[in-house]
Design an enzyme around this catalytic site. Structure first.
Site, PDB file in Angstrom:
ATOM      1  CE  LYS A 158      44.624  25.880 -40.840  1.00 50.00           C
ATOM      2  NZ  LYS A 158      44.402  24.440 -40.627  1.00 50.00           N
ATOM      3  CG  LEU A 159      45.322  34.579 -40.410  1.00 43.95           C
ATOM      4  CD1 LEU A 159      45.889  35.852 -39.766  1.00 43.95           C
ATOM      5  CD2 LEU A 159      44.856  34.875 -41.841  1.00 43.95           C
ATOM      6  CE  LYS A 160      47.984  25.998 -43.450  1.00 40.87           C
ATOM      7  NZ  LYS A 160      48.168  24.784 -42.643  1.00 40.87           N
ATOM      8  CG  ASN A 187      51.037  23.240 -41.147  1.00 38.45           C
ATOM      9  OD1 ASN A 187      50.611  24.278 -41.657  1.00 38.45           O
ATOM     10  ND2 ASN A 187      50.329  22.134 -41.146  1.00 38.45           N
ATOM     11  CD  GLU A 210      45.386  23.295 -37.351  1.00 37.74           C
ATOM     12  OE1 GLU A 210      44.843  24.343 -37.774  1.00 37.74           O
ATOM     13  OE2 GLU A 210      45.307  22.212 -37.947  1.00 37.74           O
ATOM     14  CG  ASP A 235      46.577  18.880 -38.514  1.00 37.04           C
ATOM     15  OD1 ASP A 235      46.172  17.725 -38.716  1.00 37.04           O
ATOM     16  OD2 ASP A 235      46.895  19.644 -39.449  1.00 37.04           O
ATOM     17  CE  LYS A 259      44.347  18.493 -41.888  1.00 38.25           C
ATOM     18  NZ  LYS A 259      45.768  18.875 -41.917  1.00 38.25           N
ATOM     19  N   GLY A 287      41.157  20.022 -43.394  1.00 41.63           N
ATOM     20  CA  GLY A 287      41.051  19.831 -44.838  1.00 41.63           C
ATOM     21  C   GLY A 287      42.425  19.697 -45.438  1.00 41.63           C
TER      22      GLY A 287
HETATM   23  O1  NPG Z   1      40.895  24.049 -46.887  1.00 38.40           O
HETATM   24  O2  NPG Z   1      41.562  22.099 -47.524  1.00 38.40           O
HETATM   25  C1  NPG Z   1      41.769  23.211 -47.039  1.00 38.40           C
HETATM   26  C2  NPG Z   1      43.148  23.545 -46.581  1.00 38.40           C
HETATM   27  C3  NPG Z   1      43.217  23.603 -45.088  1.00 38.40           C
HETATM   28  O3  NPG Z   1      45.165  24.610 -44.219  1.00 38.40           O
HETATM   29  C4  NPG Z   1      44.643  23.604 -44.626  1.00 38.40           C
HETATM   30  N1  NPG Z   1      45.260  22.444 -44.713  1.00 38.40           N
HETATM   31  O4  NPG Z   1      47.978  22.012 -42.528  1.00 38.40           O
HETATM   32  O5  NPG Z   1      45.883  21.681 -42.272  1.00 38.40           O
HETATM   33  C5  NPG Z   1      46.846  21.957 -42.983  1.00 38.40           C
HETATM   34  C6  NPG Z   1      46.644  22.283 -44.438  1.00 38.40           C
HETATM   35  C7  NPG Z   1      47.160  21.250 -45.392  1.00 38.40           C
HETATM   36  C8  NPG Z   1      46.911  21.404 -46.728  1.00 38.40           C
HETATM   37  C9  NPG Z   1      47.834  20.158 -44.969  1.00 38.40           C
HETATM   38  C10 NPG Z   1      47.334  20.486 -47.639  1.00 38.40           C
HETATM   39  C11 NPG Z   1      48.280  19.235 -45.883  1.00 38.40           C
HETATM   40  C12 NPG Z   1      48.010  19.395 -47.206  1.00 38.40           C
END
Ligand code: NPG
Length: 364
Positions: A158-160, A187, A210, A235, A259, A287
């Site tokens: 997954k790429l942000k 996000n 997402e 999400d 989550k 996560g």
């Molecule tokens: O592998 O735990 C992991 C990180 C996965 O990208 C990830 N989490 O937006 O979903 C998200 C993001 C995140 C990380 C969100 C930390 C909030 C806190």
């Protein structure tokens, strides 16, 4: 019967800084909840971040809410089935509630000898996992990072993304890995007016996009879904069973990221899973940079039958030089579901001692 509750803050430096559209994390400042009963103990992890940038909760606030408003409601609870009712009067604060619920559930399950996975309805011994890759300093750096994760055996990447960092990184990774299961996460960084820019991602065979738009914009997501070929996954917008059903039925999403922290606990997460299965909506486990405590619970959740896509559940070494628990390790792109009672993992006392930044013990 709960005799005492310990609130413990730990700080784990991340192996690589994790950059998203809402900020950069370099240290995981986590809050652990430990419930003590006459015969056993249980652990929970609160996923709130240091600052309220992902959602309204943040770790200092969660600690205060747990200590002042949730724990005093726990003393009368005899069975985890009573927990939700006992905590219901407190509005909001799902991440705080989820941590308390997990600790109480773990203590109770350890007493009965049953694993969390078994209690939630898990059906798998190991779960397929993916890796979430933050916004990089350059395309070359991103491609190198992805190369390393693919070599490690991750089953999807997954790429942000954010405006200005979307088509180019996706193209660079896709050119190098034509068959890699790939998805993106914004996000909430886009607006409906950006639909044309997002439609430019349609040619890259992404599994999903997402949370492109703001958390409260279900209507916008439904409209965007009509303009994109790539399925939308939500999400941040999914905060309860009710909001999950509404998002699905309004056409705002075709896939759900679950989550437990975001929805108030593993029991609500399981109800959302069930509602998605009934509606043939695929789910996957999100996560939040959890330590081994929260990761054990996430892996248990991901062993339920509806989790048909790989989760944001990576090996401990993707995040930390040394985890609180025995490390979770990849085995052919999978993590093994803990089988022992409750979470099936324990924090290592020497790591806890080393990483703890504060401890508070609460009694009735
Ligand atoms: O592998 O735990 C992991 C990180 C996965 O990208 C990830 N989490 O937006 O979903 C998200 C993001 C995140 C990380 C969100 C930390 C909030 C806190």
């Amino acid at each position: 019967m709960i005799e005492a509750v310990e609130l413990r803050r730990v700080a784990l430096p991340l192996v690589v800084p994790f950059r998203t559209s809402f900020g950069t994390q370099t240290v995981r400042d986590a809050l652990l909840v430990r419930v003590l009963t006459p015969s056993t103990e249980g652990w929970g992890e609160c996923v709130a971040l240091s600052e309220p940038l992902y959602s309204a909760e943040f770790v200092d606030g969660a600690e205060l809410v747990i200590g002042r408003h949730l724990v005093p409601r726990l003393w009368a609870v005899e069975h985890p089935g009573e927990l939700a009712g006992a905590l219901r009067a407190v509005k909001g604060h799902p991440m705080a509630k989820a941590a308390v619920e997990l600790a109480a559930l773990d203590a109770w399950l350890r007493g009965t000898g049953k694993s969390l996975a078994c209690h939630l309805g898990g059906v798998r011994e190991a779960v397929d996992v993916g890796v979430s890759v933050g916004i990089a300093g350059s395309l070359g750096e991103l491609v190198d990072q992805v190369e390393g994760y693919v070599a490690d055996g991750y089953r999807r990447v997954k790429l942000k993304i954010e405006p200005g960092w979307d088509v180019a990184p996706v193209r660079a990774v896709r050119e190098r890995h034509p068959d890699l299961p790939l998805q993106v996460d914004a996000n909430g960084a886009y607006r409906l007016e950006d639909a044309t820019a997002l439609a430019a991602l349609d040619g890259f065979e992404l599994l999903l996009i997402e949370q492109p738009l703001a958390e409260d914009d279900l209507r916008g997501h439904a409209e965007l879904a009509r303009r994109l070929a790539t399925p939308i996954c939500l999400d941040e917008s999914i905060t309860s069973l009710g909001s999950a059903v509404e998002a699905i039925e309004s056409g705002a999403c075709a896939i759900v990221n679950i989550k437990a922290g975001r929805v108030g606990g593993y029991l609500e997460a399981t109800r959302i899973h069930d509602a998605c299965v009934e509606r043939s909506v695929p789910v996957w486990c999100g996560g939040m940079l959890e330590t081994g405590i929260g990761r054990a619970a996430n892996v248990a959740l991901a062993s339920l039958p509806g989790f048909t896509l790989p989760g944001d559940l990576s090996a401990s070494s993707r995040y930390f030089h040394a985890d609180l628990t025995a490390p979770f390790e990849l085995e052919e792109g999978r993590l093994r579901v803990p089988e022992g009672p409750g979470l099936g993992v324990d924090p290592r006392p020497e790591r806890l001692a080393e990483l703890t930044t504060s401890v508070e013990l609460l009694r009735p």
